[in-house]
Design an enzyme around this catalytic site. Structure first.
Site, mmCIF file in Angstrom:
data_model
loop_
_atom_site.group_PDB
_atom_site.id
_atom_site.type_symbol
_atom_site.label_atom_id
_atom_site.label_comp_id
_atom_site.label_asym_id
_atom_site.label_seq_id
_atom_site.Cartn_x
_atom_site.Cartn_y
_atom_site.Cartn_z
ATOM 1 N N HIS A 170 9.223 1.871 -5.678
ATOM 2 C CA HIS A 170 9.976 3.079 -5.347
ATOM 3 C C HIS A 170 10.165 3.134 -3.831
ATOM 4 O O HIS A 170 9.269 2.738 -3.085
ATOM 5 C CB HIS A 170 9.225 4.326 -5.803
ATOM 6 C CG HIS A 170 9.054 4.434 -7.280
ATOM 7 N ND1 HIS A 170 8.568 5.575 -7.871
ATOM 8 C CD2 HIS A 170 9.295 3.569 -8.294
ATOM 9 C CE1 HIS A 170 8.514 5.408 -9.178
ATOM 10 N NE2 HIS A 170 8.940 4.187 -9.456
ATOM 11 N N CYS A 180 4.214 8.356 -5.666
ATOM 12 C CA CYS A 180 4.769 8.379 -4.315
ATOM 13 C C CYS A 180 4.251 9.570 -3.514
ATOM 14 O O CYS A 180 4.033 9.456 -2.302
ATOM 15 C CB CYS A 180 6.288 8.379 -4.382
ATOM 16 S SG CYS A 180 6.947 6.833 -5.059
ATOM 17 N N GLU A 225 10.055 5.644 -1.750
ATOM 18 C CA GLU A 225 9.109 6.525 -1.063
ATOM 19 C C GLU A 225 7.764 5.827 -0.864
ATOM 20 O O GLU A 225 7.125 5.987 0.164
ATOM 21 C CB GLU A 225 8.910 7.822 -1.862
ATOM 22 C CG GLU A 225 10.198 8.560 -2.195
ATOM 23 C CD GLU A 225 10.873 8.079 -3.483
ATOM 24 O OE1 GLU A 225 11.927 8.655 -3.817
ATOM 25 O OE2 GLU A 225 10.370 7.146 -4.139
ATOM 26 N N CYS A 264 7.718 11.118 -7.140
ATOM 27 C CA CYS A 264 6.893 11.126 -8.348
ATOM 28 C C CYS A 264 5.426 11.266 -7.907
ATOM 29 O O CYS A 264 5.121 11.261 -6.710
ATOM 30 C CB CYS A 264 7.104 9.838 -9.141
ATOM 31 S SG CYS A 264 6.425 8.360 -8.350
#
Length: 157
Positions: free
Chosen positions: A53, A86, A55, A83
């Site tokens: 991801h 993250c 992030e 999420c």
């Protein structure tokens, strides 16, 4: 154009790049206290590593390249609220504020509307995972752009 608008537009561009590459449409920027972009990332989970991801990538980059003071003063701009994974990475790295375009709640509602089953992780907000992180979002107008990217992603499936 104000600084936030420029950064939010770039997040949408990165999310679109992720979508064009066949991935989930997420894009993020790490910006210093003076508004300079330090690092940017887009979703790369299609590589087979579902933890790729943007992030999370920014948190890793910041931890290896910035002092704690610089990390605290930095802002992450992102197309979608972090999420749980993250959010935790952001908190552990000691990063500052998060500005997100679309919220976890919005994404969940959109996915439900389109009949997409929920993912393997509880859809927690940033502050449910990391209550001390200052947040701003969702950002009206931009959130509908992000919705259209997610709609395009799930229409392809």
């Amino acid at each position: 154009m104000n600084r936030d608008t420029k950064h939010l537009e770039r997040c949408v561009e990165l999310a679109r790049q992720a979508l064009d590459a066949g991935d989930e449409p997420f894009g993020s920027l790490l910006v210093d206290a003076d508004g300079r972009t330090l690092c940017e990332a887009r979703n790369r989970a299609i590589t087979g590593d579902p933890t790729q991801h943007p992030e999370f990538a920014l948190a890793r980059w910041a931890a290896g390249n910035l002092s704690l003071e610089e990390r605290k003063a930095a802002t992450v701009y992102t197309s979608g609220e972090h999420c749980a994974m993250c959010s935790a990475a952001h908190a552990w790295a000691g990063l500052g504020k998060i500005v997100f375009i679309s919220s976890t709640r919005q994404l969940g509602e959109w996915l439900e509307e389109w009949g997409v089953p929920p993912g393997p992780v509880a859809p927690l907000t940033i502050n449910e995972v990391a209550p001390q992180i200052p947040t701003q979002g969702p950002i009206q107008g931009f959130d509908q752009e992000v919705r259209s990217l997610h709609a395009a992603r799930h229409a392809k499936r």
